[in-house]
Design an enzyme around this catalytic site. Structure first.
Site: not given
Length: 185
Positions: A84, A114
């Protein structure tokens, strides 16, 4: 099932980080074209999505723009997949979306992150794979974090944050997502 042993790590200021940046620029150019299209342009959307991921997307699959990614070339999409509008897929770690998957609006599937250590955060990008198995429904606004598998025929409730593997045939919800109950037969 994915885990930390399959992580991809790309360090800053390396040939790999330059290649990652070039791929991000390529993906942004393709998604800019894709995001100008409308629901009635399904064939053209499918063609651009195929270009983005580097593989032909089956005609039974449908994506409704806008759509965002930071690469695209690590996305694999099965048959009868519905994505969607306003979804974001960051695929550095690899994203495998199997057959018959439904992904609601505003879903984020994020394989990249990270290091936790403050001194290392800007030094590297870490990608961990995500697998969305057959028949899964990911409801509106859910977030799936790298390193997890969502088991066959499971449902991720709206607004959930999935940080761990989801067993097959269950409903998960919350932040972090937890099993609410089993579903199906």
């Amino acid at each position: 099932m994915p885990n930390d042993n399959f992580a991809t790590m790309i360090f800053s200021r390396t040939p790999e980080s330059a290649a990652m940046l070039a791929n991000i620029k390529r993906a942004m150019a393709i998604t800019a074209r894709l995001n100008r299209l409308t629901f009635n342009d399904a064939d053209e959307i499918r063609a651009l999505f195929s270009e983005l991921i580097g593989k032909k997307v089956d005609e039974s699959s449908l994506l409704i723009p806008p759509f965002y990614t930071a690469g695209g070339d690590e996305i694999r999409v099965g048959r009868q997949v519905f994505v969607n509008q306003n979804c974001t897929f960051y695929d550095l770690g690899g994203l495998d979306i199997r057959d018959d998957v439904m992904i609601g609006p505003n879903v984020s599937i994020i394989t990249a992150g990270h290091p936790l250590e403050p001194s290392q955060r800007r030094a590297a990008t870490i990608g961990k794979p995500i697998v969305i198995e057959k028949g899964v429904w990911i409801a509106a606004g859910a977030i799936i974090i790298g390193g997890v598998t969502v088991g066959e025929h499971s449902v991720v409730a709206a607004g959930s944050v999935v940080t761990k593997d989801v067993p097959a045939k269950c409903l998960v919800g919350g932040n972090p997502a937890r099993v609410i109950r089993s579903i199906g037969d």
